[in-house]
Design a protein around this motif. Sequence first.
Motif, PDB file in Angstrom:
ATOM      1  N   ALA A 263       0.835  -1.206   0.000  1.00 60.14           N
ATOM      2  CA  ALA A 263       0.000   0.000   0.000  1.00 60.14           C
ATOM      3  C   ALA A 263       0.867   1.253   0.000  1.00 60.14           C
ATOM      4  O   ALA A 263       0.592   2.226  -0.722  1.00 60.14           O
ATOM      5  CB  ALA A 263      -0.931  -0.011   1.216  1.00 60.14           C
ATOM      6  N   GLU A 264       1.929   1.237   0.796  1.00 55.49           N
ATOM      7  CA  GLU A 264       2.822   2.395   0.842  1.00 55.49           C
ATOM      8  C   GLU A 264       3.519   2.594  -0.498  1.00 55.49           C
ATOM      9  O   GLU A 264       3.682   3.730  -0.966  1.00 55.49           O
ATOM     10  CB  GLU A 264       3.859   2.201   1.953  1.00 55.49           C
ATOM     11  N   GLY A 265       3.917   1.493  -1.124  1.00 59.02           N
ATOM     12  CA  GLY A 265       4.583   1.597  -2.413  1.00 59.02           C
ATOM     13  C   GLY A 265       3.673   2.148  -3.499  1.00 59.02           C
ATOM     14  O   GLY A 265       4.075   3.012  -4.291  1.00 59.02           O
ATOM     15  N   LEU A 266       2.437   1.672  -3.526  1.00 59.85           N
ATOM     16  CA  LEU A 266       1.494   2.154  -4.530  1.00 59.85           C
ATOM     17  C   LEU A 266       1.189   3.632  -4.324  1.00 59.85           C
ATOM     18  O   LEU A 266       0.943   4.366  -5.288  1.00 59.85           O
ATOM     19  CB  LEU A 266       0.206   1.325  -4.478  1.00 59.85           C
ATOM     20  N   ALA A 267       1.206   4.068  -3.071  1.00 56.20           N
ATOM     21  CA  ALA A 267       0.978   5.491  -2.785  1.00 56.20           C
ATOM     22  C   ALA A 267       2.209   6.332  -3.063  1.00 56.20           C
ATOM     23  O   ALA A 267       2.120   7.562  -3.156  1.00 56.20           O
ATOM     24  CB  ALA A 267       0.553   5.666  -1.327  1.00 56.20           C
ATOM     25  N   ALA A 268       3.371   5.671  -3.195  1.00 54.50           N
ATOM     26  CA  ALA A 268       4.635   6.397  -3.383  1.00 54.50           C
ATOM     27  C   ALA A 268       5.037   6.469  -4.848  1.00 54.50           C
ATOM     28  O   ALA A 268       6.209   6.663  -5.161  1.00 54.50           O
ATOM     29  CB  ALA A 268       5.736   5.724  -2.568  1.00 54.50           C
ATOM     30  N   ARG A 269       4.064   6.293  -5.728  1.00 48.72           N
ATOM     31  CA  ARG A 269       4.260   6.484  -7.177  1.00 48.72           C
ATOM     32  C   ARG A 269       5.205   5.454  -7.784  1.00 48.72           C
ATOM     33  O   ARG A 269       6.073   5.774  -8.583  1.00 48.72           O
ATOM     34  CB  ARG A 269       4.725   7.912  -7.470  1.00 48.72           C
ATOM     35  N   TRP A 270       4.990   4.191  -7.412  1.00 49.01           N
ATOM     36  CA  TRP A 270       5.675   3.111  -8.097  1.00 49.01           C
ATOM     37  C   TRP A 270       5.107   2.889  -9.502  1.00 49.01           C
ATOM     38  O   TRP A 270       5.796   2.369 -10.368  1.00 49.01           O
ATOM     39  CB  TRP A 270       5.489   1.795  -7.345  1.00 49.01           C
ATOM     40  N   VAL A 271       3.836   3.260  -9.706  1.00 45.02           N
ATOM     41  CA  VAL A 271       3.086   2.787 -10.870  1.00 45.02           C
ATOM     42  C   VAL A 271       2.804   3.915 -11.846  1.00 45.02           C
ATOM     43  O   VAL A 271       2.401   5.010 -11.450  1.00 45.02           O
ATOM     44  CB  VAL A 271       1.748   2.147 -10.432  1.00 45.02           C
ATOM     45  N   ASP A 272       3.009   3.617 -13.133  1.00 44.46           N
ATOM     46  CA  ASP A 272       2.565   4.502 -14.204  1.00 44.46           C
ATOM     47  C   ASP A 272       1.295   3.872 -14.775  1.00 44.46           C
ATOM     48  O   ASP A 272       1.350   2.838 -15.448  1.00 44.46           O
ATOM     49  CB  ASP A 272       3.641   4.633 -15.278  1.00 44.46           C
ATOM     50  N   VAL A 273       0.145   4.481 -14.506  1.00 43.36           N
ATOM     51  CA  VAL A 273      -1.129   3.780 -14.619  1.00 43.36           C
ATOM     52  C   VAL A 273      -1.730   3.831 -16.013  1.00 43.36           C
ATOM     53  O   VAL A 273      -2.097   2.799 -16.593  1.00 43.36           O
ATOM     54  CB  VAL A 273      -2.137   4.338 -13.586  1.00 43.36           C
ATOM     55  N   TYR A 274      -1.876   5.015 -16.571  1.00 48.03           N
ATOM     56  CA  TYR A 274      -2.768   5.176 -17.719  1.00 48.03           C
ATOM     57  C   TYR A 274      -2.041   5.203 -19.062  1.00 48.03           C
ATOM     58  O   TYR A 274      -0.882   5.615 -19.156  1.00 48.03           O
ATOM     59  CB  TYR A 274      -3.598   6.453 -17.552  1.00 48.03           C
ATOM     60  N   GLU A 275      -2.760   4.799 -20.082  1.00 53.91           N
ATOM     61  CA  GLU A 275      -2.249   4.849 -21.444  1.00 53.91           C
ATOM     62  C   GLU A 275      -2.168   6.299 -21.915  1.00 53.91           C
ATOM     63  O   GLU A 275      -3.079   7.092 -21.710  1.00 53.91           O
ATOM     64  CB  GLU A 275      -3.171   4.054 -22.369  1.00 53.91           C
ATOM     65  N   THR A 276      -1.056   6.635 -22.537  1.00 58.42           N
ATOM     66  CA  THR A 276      -0.875   7.966 -23.126  1.00 58.42           C
ATOM     67  C   THR A 276      -0.214   7.785 -24.493  1.00 58.42           C
ATOM     68  O   THR A 276       0.375   6.734 -24.777  1.00 58.42           O
ATOM     69  CB  THR A 276       0.019   8.856 -22.239  1.00 58.42           C
ATOM     70  N   PRO A 277      -0.286   8.784 -25.358  1.00 57.77           N
ATOM     71  CA  PRO A 277       0.305   8.654 -26.686  1.00 57.77           C
ATOM     72  C   PRO A 277       1.793   8.320 -26.610  1.00 57.77           C
ATOM     73  O   PRO A 277       2.555   8.955 -25.880  1.00 57.77           O
ATOM     74  CB  PRO A 277       0.080  10.034 -27.306  1.00 57.77           C
TER      75      PRO A 277
END
Length: 613
Positions: A341-355
């Motif tokens: 939970a702490e890791g996911l809140a600490a911006r481990w993940v680039d979530v959305y599709e972008t060009p």
Amino acid sequence: MAQALTREAIPEPYRWNLADLFPSPEDWEAERQALLAELPKLEALRGTLHQGPQQVLQVLQFADELDQRVSKLFAYALLARDEDTRVPEAAQRYEQAVALAVAAGRAGAWITPELLSFSDDELRAMLEAEPRLAPFRRAIEQAIRSRPHTRSAEVEELLAASAQMAQATGNAFHFLDNADITYGTVVDEDGSTVEVTKARYRLLLERRDRRVRQAAYEVFNAPYLAHQHTFAALLSGSVQRDAFYAYARRYPSALHAALEPENIPVELYSTLIQAVRDHLPVLYRYFALRKQVLGLDRLRMYDLVVPLVLMPPRRYTYDEAREIVLAALQPLGEDYVQALAEGLAARWVDVYETPGKRSGGYSLGVYGVHPYILLNWGETQRDVFTLAHEVGHAMHSLFSSRTQPHPTAEYTIFVAEVASTVNERLLTAALLERADDPQMRAALLTDSIETFRTTVYRQTMFAEFERWLHEVVERGEGVSADRLCRQYAELVAAYHGPDVEVDAQVAVEWSRIPHFYRAFYVYQYATGLIAATALADAIRAGEPGARERYLTFLSSGSAKDSLDLLRDAGVDLLASETYERAFGVFAQEVTALESALRTLGLLPADGLSSEAH
């Protein structure tokens, strides 16, 4: 939010933070230049190892420090490139990182050969004399293990020089399969004309209209039938390459050459195939169920993935999915869930599709920093499972890097899919517990069964085909397209049973499997899911010590041989009990699916007809 068109339009919490690696591209470049200046110092240490254990320690520590720095530079370059593959500066940084990794490998290439200039007894005595060499014990032990297969300097140089040439058949397959082949078109359910591509093929096989499925199947396989002799020559050449390197390295066979460097006994390969064959009846039972629900006299290969029940579209926001996954992973304990939970809140993940963003999803562990996860969120249930899968990899990297020194922090390919698929099993079980609707239960169970079918049964069928093919080539027998098709068709018939028809299209399927150009790789998908199924079942059952043993496994990196790590966790892939447990879970899911389909009125009240059994 999923429709955001630019990275700037996406709120910061949903974009990974590359500043945890380097504050800016300028800092990255400064470190690259500094590291380039260090590499000659490593090369200059050549010939010094015989000065004694302390010198060996100094060299190994210096090489390991450089390796950590290279890995961090490479991670930044890869992640930044994948944010937007259209950015020339990012692409250039990635190429510079690759070149740096090659240069670093070249600078330290002398270390293992020079270590092997010591006798085995001298190396072991060195480990005892210098306790600070403990983090490098595994590397030294692996060097000792490789000694019988290490040739003279002149031969090693020739083998290294042949590496690029040896990729020719694989490269030719790649371009023929991905660039030169086209598949034609089919008429879809709504009357529109659809061009068949690899990406669309699976979707077309899920159509309810059998005419569309059959047309897609025939159109997709037509080029492989037409080019089967070329594909046979390429695959034969690839296997001849495997046989050559096994001979050059003094292994009894290509199978030994693929497994022994990681201390995997060849016996495991045979154990897997025999265990899967012993449990084919439960797969036949699933196919009989599928045949009856679809109302068919006999299944064709294009009937195997069409959904048995239709579910109304259900959309998941990323935030919802994150909470679902965290809840599903509660059996792993508070330490695991809190760290995630702490890791996911600490911006481990680039979530959305972008060009321009790289497609798909992956996890990349960075020692001394934290893991990074790339997603392309599509709000489907499959995306929820992808999140669970990738955080499994991420937590394996996190726990190992927290506990292990850098030389043993990275886990092996053999165990790489265990943590990710344990998470998928836990998520499936949690969703089934919440699902009161028999339609939802049937859909979840079908997805889980299909994952097991395609990962365990199908990959083991591939593994058996690979073993046969290498044995044929190693005996000096020729392989033609006709012979490959006959053997493959026999395996398909054996693995699919009496309710599935084997046709000319599936007989040529061997020609389009890219993993066959990486010898004896696919069996690890099957062993990984079997181990994960058994581990997840024990954890969910609350068996004493099961969770603690599993968390120790996650924290062990490559501190031991892969099979020993799994044994410590509670699964022995050479023992029948592990397979019985995993296939027992699969059988329970088939039974539960029968029950759900019966409740929905898609099967007779007493289950399958007698001939279906």
